[in-house]
Design an enzyme around this catalytic site. Sequence first.
Site, PDB file in Angstrom:
ATOM      1  N   GLY A 124     107.043 -26.750 100.217  1.00 27.92           N
ATOM      2  CA  GLY A 124     105.771 -26.859  99.500  1.00 27.92           C
ATOM      3  C   GLY A 124     105.748 -25.950  98.279  1.00 27.92           C
ATOM      4  O   GLY A 124     104.690 -25.524  97.828  1.00 27.92           O
TER       5      GLY A 124
ATOM      6  N   ASP B 126      97.578 -26.246 108.536  1.00 23.77           N
ATOM      7  CA  ASP B 126      96.613 -27.261 109.010  1.00 23.77           C
ATOM      8  C   ASP B 126      97.272 -28.276 109.942  1.00 23.77           C
ATOM      9  O   ASP B 126      96.637 -28.823 110.839  1.00 23.77           O
ATOM     10  CB  ASP B 126      95.993 -27.988 107.806  1.00 23.77           C
ATOM     11  CG  ASP B 126      97.062 -28.548 106.870  1.00 23.77           C
ATOM     12  OD1 ASP B 126      97.841 -27.734 106.318  1.00 23.77           O
ATOM     13  OD2 ASP B 126      97.138 -29.782 106.715  1.00 23.77           O
TER      14      ASP B 126
ATOM     15  N   ASP C 184     111.697 -28.315 100.718  1.00 28.18           N
ATOM     16  CA  ASP C 184     110.479 -29.033 101.139  1.00 28.18           C
ATOM     17  C   ASP C 184     109.437 -28.115 101.759  1.00 28.18           C
ATOM     18  O   ASP C 184     108.637 -28.536 102.578  1.00 28.18           O
ATOM     19  CB  ASP C 184     110.799 -30.154 102.147  1.00 28.18           C
ATOM     20  CG  ASP C 184     111.940 -31.015 101.698  1.00 28.18           C
ATOM     21  OD1 ASP C 184     111.843 -31.564 100.603  1.00 28.18           O
ATOM     22  OD2 ASP C 184     112.932 -31.108 102.431  1.00 28.18           O
TER      23      ASP C 184
ATOM     24  N   PRO D 277     113.092 -39.812 106.404  1.00 31.33           N
ATOM     25  CA  PRO D 277     112.121 -39.076 107.209  1.00 31.33           C
ATOM     26  C   PRO D 277     112.573 -37.641 107.397  1.00 31.33           C
ATOM     27  O   PRO D 277     113.759 -37.370 107.539  1.00 31.33           O
ATOM     28  CB  PRO D 277     112.112 -39.817 108.550  1.00 31.33           C
ATOM     29  CG  PRO D 277     113.335 -40.632 108.573  1.00 31.33           C
ATOM     30  CD  PRO D 277     113.764 -40.874 107.158  1.00 31.33           C
ATOM     31  N   ARG D 278     111.624 -36.734 107.345  1.00 32.04           N
ATOM     32  CA  ARG D 278     112.003 -35.331 107.525  1.00 32.04           C
ATOM     33  C   ARG D 278     112.273 -35.021 108.979  1.00 32.04           C
ATOM     34  O   ARG D 278     111.591 -35.519 109.857  1.00 32.04           O
ATOM     35  CB  ARG D 278     110.878 -34.440 107.022  1.00 32.04           C
ATOM     36  CG  ARG D 278     110.816 -34.519 105.539  1.00 32.04           C
ATOM     37  CD  ARG D 278     109.869 -33.587 104.913  1.00 32.04           C
ATOM     38  NE  ARG D 278     109.728 -34.079 103.543  1.00 32.04           N
ATOM     39  CZ  ARG D 278     109.115 -33.444 102.585  1.00 32.04           C
ATOM     40  NH1 ARG D 278     108.564 -32.304 102.815  1.00 32.04           N
ATOM     41  NH2 ARG D 278     109.044 -33.965 101.391  1.00 32.04           N
TER      42      ARG D 278
ATOM     43  N   ASN E 258     118.100 -33.804  92.179  1.00 33.21           N
ATOM     44  CA  ASN E 258     118.426 -34.051  93.583  1.00 33.21           C
ATOM     45  C   ASN E 258     117.339 -33.631  94.562  1.00 33.21           C
ATOM     46  O   ASN E 258     117.532 -33.702  95.756  1.00 33.21           O
ATOM     47  CB  ASN E 258     119.730 -33.327  93.958  1.00 33.21           C
ATOM     48  CG  ASN E 258     119.697 -31.849  93.622  1.00 33.21           C
ATOM     49  OD1 ASN E 258     119.121 -31.458  92.620  1.00 33.21           O
ATOM     50  ND2 ASN E 258     120.304 -31.037  94.436  1.00 33.21           N
ATOM     51  N   ALA E 259     116.240 -33.137  94.083  1.00 29.62           N
ATOM     52  CA  ALA E 259     115.125 -32.810  94.979  1.00 29.62           C
ATOM     53  C   ALA E 259     113.855 -32.993  94.181  1.00 29.62           C
ATOM     54  O   ALA E 259     113.897 -33.186  92.969  1.00 29.62           O
ATOM     55  CB  ALA E 259     115.240 -31.378  95.489  1.00 29.62           C
ATOM     56  N   GLY E 260     112.757 -32.947  94.867  1.00 27.99           N
ATOM     57  CA  GLY E 260     111.507 -33.147  94.139  1.00 27.99           C
ATOM     58  C   GLY E 260     110.448 -32.196  94.599  1.00 27.99           C
ATOM     59  O   GLY E 260     110.398 -31.795  95.750  1.00 27.99           O
ATOM     60  N   HIS E 261     109.615 -31.797  93.666  1.00 30.27           N
ATOM     61  CA  HIS E 261     108.452 -30.990  94.003  1.00 30.27           C
ATOM     62  C   HIS E 261     107.243 -31.916  94.001  1.00 30.27           C
ATOM     63  O   HIS E 261     107.001 -32.588  93.019  1.00 30.27           O
ATOM     64  CB  HIS E 261     108.206 -29.925  92.934  1.00 30.27           C
ATOM     65  CG  HIS E 261     109.206 -28.833  92.961  1.00 30.27           C
ATOM     66  ND1 HIS E 261     109.635 -28.248  94.125  1.00 30.27           N
ATOM     67  CD2 HIS E 261     109.845 -28.198  91.976  1.00 30.27           C
ATOM     68  CE1 HIS E 261     110.503 -27.296  93.830  1.00 30.27           C
ATOM     69  NE2 HIS E 261     110.657 -27.259  92.536  1.00 30.27           N
TER      70      HIS E 261
ATOM     71  N   GLY F 208      96.370 -27.409 103.427  1.00 30.00           N
ATOM     72  CA  GLY F 208      96.193 -28.799 103.025  1.00 30.00           C
ATOM     73  C   GLY F 208      96.996 -29.036 101.760  1.00 30.00           C
ATOM     74  O   GLY F 208      97.352 -28.091 101.067  1.00 30.00           O
TER      75      GLY F 208
HETATM   76  P1  GDP Z   1     108.869 -28.558  97.642  1.00 29.37           P
HETATM   77  O1  GDP Z   1     110.126 -29.214  97.181  1.00 29.37           O
HETATM   78  O2  GDP Z   1     109.116 -27.228  98.288  1.00 29.37           O
HETATM   79  O3  GDP Z   1     107.818 -28.504  96.607  1.00 29.37           O
HETATM   80  O4  GDP Z   1     108.289 -29.421  98.829  1.00 29.37           O
HETATM   81  P2  GDP Z   1     107.931 -30.974  98.809  1.00 29.37           P
HETATM   82  O5  GDP Z   1     107.043 -31.247  97.689  1.00 29.37           O
HETATM   83  O6  GDP Z   1     109.143 -31.787  98.968  1.00 29.37           O
HETATM   84  O7  GDP Z   1     107.191 -31.098 100.223  1.00 29.37           O
HETATM   85  C1  GDP Z   1     106.040 -30.489 100.531  1.00 29.37           C
HETATM   86  C2  GDP Z   1     105.100 -31.497 101.121  1.00 29.37           C
HETATM   87  O8  GDP Z   1     104.089 -30.815 101.844  1.00 29.37           O
HETATM   88  C3  GDP Z   1     104.379 -32.328 100.097  1.00 29.37           C
HETATM   89  O9  GDP Z   1     104.130 -33.606 100.602  1.00 29.37           O
HETATM   90  C4  GDP Z   1     103.058 -31.569  99.897  1.00 29.37           C
HETATM   91  O10 GDP Z   1     102.007 -32.381  99.421  1.00 29.37           O
HETATM   92  C5  GDP Z   1     102.802 -31.087 101.283  1.00 29.37           C
HETATM   93  N1  GDP Z   1     102.047 -29.848 101.419  1.00 29.37           N
HETATM   94  C6  GDP Z   1     102.163 -28.712 100.685  1.00 29.37           C
HETATM   95  N2  GDP Z   1     101.345 -27.769 101.193  1.00 29.37           N
HETATM   96  C7  GDP Z   1     100.704 -28.325 102.277  1.00 29.37           C
HETATM   97  C8  GDP Z   1      99.737 -27.841 103.224  1.00 29.37           C
HETATM   98  O11 GDP Z   1      99.323 -26.695 103.201  1.00 29.37           O
HETATM   99  N3  GDP Z   1      99.331 -28.712 104.188  1.00 29.37           N
HETATM  100  C9  GDP Z   1      99.789 -29.969 104.280  1.00 29.37           C
HETATM  101  N4  GDP Z   1      99.323 -30.754 105.251  1.00 29.37           N
HETATM  102  N5  GDP Z   1     100.715 -30.457 103.411  1.00 29.37           N
HETATM  103  C10 GDP Z   1     101.152 -29.636 102.426  1.00 29.37           C
END
Ligand code: GDP
Length: 429
Positions: A18, A339, A16, A310-311, A41-44, A420
């Site tokens: 990002g 941010d 998670d 919830p994380r 089992n996980a999502g991007h 963001g």
């Molecule tokens: P991944 O599995 O590593 O891709 O991570 P996830 O997608 O599960 O979680 C990342 C979360 O952080 C998502 O809700 C993204 O939209 C959000 N996100 C990614 N980069 C940023 C950032 O720079 N700022 C904020 N506020 N949210 C971000």
Amino acid sequence: MSSSKITAIVGANWGDEGKGKITDIKAGQADVVVRFQGGGNAGHTILNKYGKFALHQMPSGMFYEDVVNIIGNGCALNLEYLEKEIAKVLEIVPDLKFQLMLDQRVPLLLPHHILLDELEEERRGDRQFGSTKSGIAPFYAEKYFKEAIQLNEIFDDAHLKTRLEHLYEKVNLTLVGVYKAEPVKYMDIYERIVKFRPFVEKHMGDATAFLRKAREQGKNILLEGQLGALRDVGMGIYPYVTSSHTLAGFASVGAGIPPYAITNILAVTKAYSSCVGAGPFVAELFDEEADELRMRGGHAGEFGALTGRPRRVGYFDAVATRYGAECQAATQLAMTGIDVLSYLDEIPVCVAYEINGKKVTDFPAPSLLDIAKPVYEILPGFKQDIRGIRKFDELPENAKAYVRFIEKQVGVPITWLSNGPKREEIVEL
Ligand code: GDP
């Protein structure tokens, strides 16, 4: 050959981080995006011009027409879920053209893996791992038992039936004998698999040969990791790990590419700590302090992309991230979510752990994590909305100092700063 650029994008923490967003940005300049481990089992999370998407098995290059997306041999392929995942995206973007290759050696994640995952979590009662119940652990166990069905095996009727018959002989011993559950009829599974023959025929390929040619042609290749270093089955916080290798080192095996071809390893970390699921989390915050951080991050949907849980959150853990970056052999870092910290007057960073009265800076063995206490260093906050900023020099001094501090702590240069969730909210350093 050497002109080909190969980058692995992997997580430095608990997942998670990002990675989806960073991969999505990099995928714009890539020719090939490969998923090399894990399954549904996980999502991007990807936020683009079409909307917000949580991709589970599909590589993050899906939204770029010219990118070839590969699901590598190290993955767990659930064809039924993949079909649904694609259909869900096409519902929103009906004319999306995408290229997909399923490696001929990828093993199939089948319904009994999910069933066994559920039954085992139920059996464990209050000792549950917090599995996403996607069948991942039973799948990898079967793979290493050398009993899994690879994708290339589904076309020969006689062969497939025999393989399934033998497989379910054992599966049913476990289902009935251990869990007192209903046995599975192997012919039902056969019917479910053969329905996918036309789809597989269209998409199955030899990823190793394809990637060799792509390298010869100097193509840009992205290897996309799932979860993070601390969830690696070997180097992570065992047993609160996933059942595959989440490390860039495994990308070579799970994608089918020489290890020396991977020259660039971009590890993604968050400006604070966050994690979904069970396990020790030394810098975890609770009560109002956690609620506030979770809520601030909540603008970005701080709930697990798959589970909706919830994380768990905390301030940046330099001890865990330094180790995570080392496990990944990171050559550069992307830091996301800076941010989110703009509300804080002071920003604590966990720079060491205290274990039995001793200060340690090397990430300890998993069995010591429960007694480890975070040691913080306090940095001044930057107290400013920084989401619109695109240049590092234009960031407030305290935000720059925070980035430089983390960089020094982790020992790897930060080359991307995400401020963001949107694709364009990024600062390249
Ligand atoms: P991944 O599995 O590593 O891709 O991570 P996830 O997608 O599960 O979680 C990342 C979360 O952080 C998502 O809700 C993204 O939209 C959000 N996100 C990614 N980069 C940023 C950032 O720079 N700022 C904020 N506020 N949210 C971000």
